[in-house]
Design an enzyme around this catalytic site. Structure first.
Site, PDB file in Angstrom:
ATOM      1  CG  HIS A 220     -44.618 -15.312  -6.645  1.00 44.86           C
ATOM      2  ND1 HIS A 220     -43.880 -14.538  -7.441  1.00 44.86           N
ATOM      3  CD2 HIS A 220     -43.954 -16.471  -6.549  1.00 44.86           C
ATOM      4  CE1 HIS A 220     -42.669 -15.234  -7.872  1.00 44.86           C
ATOM      5  NE2 HIS A 220     -43.001 -16.570  -7.378  1.00 44.86           N
ATOM      6  CG  HIS A 321     -38.792 -16.209 -11.426  1.00 41.82           C
ATOM      7  ND1 HIS A 321     -39.981 -15.885 -11.010  1.00 41.82           N
ATOM      8  CD2 HIS A 321     -38.246 -16.979 -11.100  1.00 41.82           C
ATOM      9  CE1 HIS A 321     -39.902 -16.908 -10.067  1.00 41.82           C
ATOM     10  NE2 HIS A 321     -38.780 -17.501  -9.842  1.00 41.82           N
TER      11      HIS A 321
END
Length: 568
Positions: A220, A321
């Site tokens: 990620h 995020h």
């Protein structure tokens, strides 16, 4: 003596037969029955005055020679076909697809019914394999209730709860967290598998997670998806026969999409949200759809492209995020990921089979209970905007239906090495089955079976004199209670972990199943979804060109499978 029935009368009694068509919910999609395994005049049906009675459709065979359960006269919709058949379940697995009855008095019987056999009436219902969601952020365990009630029976991903890392990334980091999550999996009536954190430049931090039970690793960008991390992670995966999923570098900090592809070195990898709104090289991560070693998927917030898609994504992205809208750089990062042109192209790439899978990105830019709904909404939108696919015609959308059902059943199973157990309706596989009334197809299942036992169903007032009075809603059934839970659901782990005896060491109750054949999968193995176009994305206009063709479509202003079915 012969009795001739009209097609309508036959369908009302035994369900549709060869040549009959069924509309999927309120979409423009029609499926046509390709074959009927039952025999006219010898159909079996349960009820007062019906066939499945002692000495009639029920034989004298003992339990060892008959199924535990049959689903009668069901329409099966799977990647391999659209057929009418009886389905036999034995010891939690699909035992046969064919013609049920009493072979002592009926011809052509391939499934003998006995006193040990339970019956689920499938007349007029569609049966699909349980859905597989391969992009789960395990933020809250209540996701499992939502997913199961939507028809998803397998969840793969990572996380540890609502930790900041899990809110953004699908990783269960380290052996301690892996052990705890595998122990937690024993409490839920669904198949589970966990991805470790794949972001490291040396192998040992990754190997120890595989040894602890991870089914694969997740790269990620929020942990730093550099070429070095990609190369190292894939090397560990090759050594351990596990899969790697990747969320690539949106900001192109460590390189562009070409750098990432070069770091793959031709090795198999599952690319999450390959359009990029969920994250990935801006603006051209879509290019990877043309690579033979890349297994691409979408997440469901961009499925399908509608007039509301862009508006909801910005705030969603900022929260997921851990970005600050007051910081210009954070805002620019968010805006770089949301492009109407690539989202529109994503619709078409799904319809043409270039994007092979669809998943949720649960609670982290995705809705865990809407994988199946949004898959079929996309199929409907493409039928309306693009017409029939090659192989389909004016009468049916069979090929399109097979293509789209494969996106959340068999292809995720193949990708993550679990297709030997789940992902399709075939003899020998775990009996994770979903039953739908056609009018509610893809939206609200009637019943969900886990390992051959009813796990969730629409059920009325438990104090009523019959099962149907209101309030009718989803309720957990006996497969979710006591020891039955552990015997009707699976926990997937690596072969390394299984060989090391983690089931005993961790005290796990569920059956553990090692993943296998993860590293020899290619795009060509993605059933009905193996197209590999050469894709370019204009860096200024974001126009998407695939094999020389501009991919563009209008946003939908209205969708089926939506407010007609929901109060809120």
């Amino acid at each position: 003596m012969t009795l001739r029935l009209s097609r309508r009368a036959y369908a009302e009694m035994f369900g549709p037969t060869t040549g009959d068509r069924v509309r999927l919910a309120d979409t423009e999609l029609l499926i046509e029955i390709e074959r009927d395994y039952t025999i006219y005049g010898e159909e079996v049906k349960f009820g007062g005055g019906k066939v499945i009675r002692d000495g009639m459709g029920q034989s004298q065979r003992v339990a060892a020679d008959v199924p535990d359960t049959i689903i009668t006269n069901a329409v099966i919709l799977d990647h391999w076909g659209i057929v009418k058949a009886d389905i036999a379940i034995k010891h939690g697995r699909i035992a046969a697809i064919g013609k049920a009855g009493n072979p002592d008095i009926q011809p052509g019987v391939t499934i003998a019914i006995g006193a040990a056999t339970e019956v689920i009436a499938g007349e007029g219902l569609i049966v699909t394999a349980g859905g597989i969601d391969t992009h789960i952020h395990f933020i809250s365990p209540q996701q499992i209730d939502e997913a199961l009630a939507s028809g998803v029976t397998t969840m793969l991903g990572g996380g540890t709860g609502p930790a900041t890392g899990t809110n953004a990334t699908t990783c269960t980091p380290g052996p301690w967290h892996m052990e705890r999550m595998l122990q937690a999996a024993d409490g839920w009536p669904i198949n589970l598998g966990f991805l470790g954190k794949g972001n490291a430049s040396l192998p040992q931090p990754l190997v120890e997670q595989i040894a602890a039970g991870a089914i694969g690793l997740k790269l990620h960008e929020d942990w730093g998806t550099t070429p070095a991390a990609i190369d190292n992670c894939l090397s560990v995966a090759d050594d351990t026969d596990t899969q790697v999923a990747i969320h690539t570098d949106t900001l192109n900090e460590a390189g562009f999409v070409e750098s990432t592809v070069a770091a793959f070195k031709g090795r198999t990898i599952h690319t999450y949200h390959t359009e990029g709104a969920g994250g990935g090289h801006a603006p051209d991560i879509l290019k990877v759809c043309g690579e033979a070693n890349v297994l691409p998927s979408s997440t469901n917030p961009t499925r399908p492209y509608t007039i509301n898609t862009l508006d909801e994504h910005l705030d969603m992205l900022m929260v997921c995020h851990h970005l600050d809208p007051s910081i210009a750089e954070d805002l620019a990062f968010a805006e770089s990921r949301i492009r109407r042109e690539t989202i529109a192209a994503e619709d078409i790439l799904h319809d043409l089979g270039a994007l092979s899978m669809l998943s949720s990105d649960s609670q982290a830019m995705g809705r865990v209970g809407e994988v199946i709904i949004r898959t079929w909404q996309t199929a409907h939108k493409m039928k309306v905007q693009r017409g029939a696919l090659p192989g389909d015609g004016a009468r049916n959308d069979n090929f399109r239906a097979k293509r789209y059902v494969a996106k959340y059943t068999i292809n995720p199973a193949i990708t993550h090495g679990i297709a030997h157990e789940v992902g399709s309706i075939e003899p020998g596989k775990w009996a994770d089955l979903v039953l739908w009334e056609p009018a509610f197809f893809g939206i609200k299942p009637s019943m969900i079976l886990k390992g051959g036992m009813i796990a969730v169903a629409q059920m009325g007032d438990p104090n009523a004199s019959i099962p149907t009075p209101q309030p009718v809603h989803y309720r957990e059934m006996f497969a979710t209670r006591g020891g039955a839970l552990a015997r009707t659901s699976l926990t997937f782990v690596s072969q390394m972990a299984a060989d090391a005896g983690i089931a005993e060491r961790y005290g796990l109750a569920k059956r553990i199943v090692p993943v296998r054949n993860c590293r020899n999968v290619t795009k060509a193995d993605m059933i009905h979804n193996a197209w590999r176009p050469s894709i370019s994305v204009d860096p200024e206009t974001y126009d998407v060109i695939a094999d020389g063709q501009l991919l563009t479509c209008e946003p939908a202003t209205v969708l089926p499978m939506a407010q007609r079915y929901f109060l809120f």
